[in-house]
Design an enzyme around this catalytic site. Structure first.
Site, PDB file in Angstrom:
ATOM      1  N   ARG A 126     -63.129  61.037 -37.462  1.00 55.81           N
ATOM      2  CA  ARG A 126     -63.417  60.109 -38.564  1.00 55.81           C
ATOM      3  C   ARG A 126     -63.398  60.785 -39.913  1.00 55.81           C
ATOM      4  NH1 ARG A 126     -69.035  58.592 -37.537  1.00 55.81           N
ATOM      5  NH2 ARG A 126     -68.984  60.621 -36.578  1.00 55.81           N
TER       6      ARG A 126
ATOM      7  N   LYS B  64     -78.171  65.607 -27.423  1.00 53.42           N
ATOM      8  CA  LYS B  64     -78.239  64.308 -28.092  1.00 53.42           C
ATOM      9  C   LYS B  64     -79.321  63.474 -27.429  1.00 53.42           C
ATOM     10  CE  LYS B  64     -73.550  64.029 -29.807  1.00 53.42           C
ATOM     11  NZ  LYS B  64     -72.356  63.191 -29.913  1.00 53.42           N
TER      12      LYS B  64
ATOM     13  N   HIS C 257     -64.763  53.618 -30.844  1.00 50.99           N
ATOM     14  CA  HIS C 257     -64.376  54.224 -29.568  1.00 50.99           C
ATOM     15  C   HIS C 257     -63.302  53.390 -28.874  1.00 50.99           C
ATOM     16  CE1 HIS C 257     -68.676  55.920 -29.647  1.00 50.99           C
ATOM     17  NE2 HIS C 257     -67.853  56.935 -29.878  1.00 50.99           N
TER      18      HIS C 257
ATOM     19  N   SER D 121     -71.948  56.009 -33.323  1.00 50.28           N
ATOM     20  CA  SER D 121     -73.002  55.608 -32.386  1.00 50.28           C
ATOM     21  C   SER D 121     -74.380  55.837 -32.985  1.00 50.28           C
ATOM     22  CB  SER D 121     -72.872  56.393 -31.075  1.00 50.28           C
ATOM     23  OG  SER D 121     -71.714  56.013 -30.389  1.00 50.28           O
TER      24      SER D 121
END
Length: 148
Positions: free
Chosen positions: A90, A41, A17, A127
């Site tokens: 990514r 999440k 990040h 994460s």
């Protein structure tokens, strides 16, 4: 003023990040790191803790702000006067997801999305991976940015 909105749940804010934020910064007069509340999440850090952590990483940067939000990203962007949403990619899976989000956001608001591809050495860092390693008692400091 060109304002970019870099959004995510950032639970936790990783070196990946930070790389995206660092690389996005020269593109804008101001970069707002927008920490999202996500009901889908399962975040482990409280919103205020995530915001404070990111603020400490970018302490001394006058052109970076860190703010929390809980509504649609396009509504946050409009409130802040941001014409661009910044997202990191990514993988191919990330790209497809971000492409769909960018299309809907543009249709609803006219806001453009800027995709920045992760540096190859950071593409496996997420994460969720950091949270999982941490839950098993592993040291994750190499995946987290150092505070300036």
């Amino acid at each position: 003023m060109r304002i970019g909105l870099f959004t995510g749940t950032f639970d936790p804010f990783t070196i990946g990040h930070k790389s995206i934020a660092d690389r996005a910064l020269p593109l804008f007069d101001k970069l707002i790191i927008a920490v999202a509340l996500s009901n889908s999440k399962h975040t482990t850090e409280e919103m205020e803790e995530r915001v404070d952590n990111i603020k400490s990483i970018f302490q001394g940067f006058d052109n970076i702000e860190v703010k929390a939000y809980s509504d649609l990203t396009i509504d946050m962007a409009k409130r802040e006067g941001a014409k661009f949403i910044v997202r990191g990619v990514r993988s191919v899976n990330d790209f497809e997801y971000e492409r769909e989000q960018a299309d809907i956001n543009h249709r609803l608001s006219g806001i453009e999305t800027v995709l920045l591809f992760s540096e190859p050495n950071l593409s496996s860092i997420s994460s969720s991976m950091v949270r999982e390693l941490k839950s098993f008692g592993k040291d994750v400091t190499e995946f987290l940015p150092k505070k300036d």
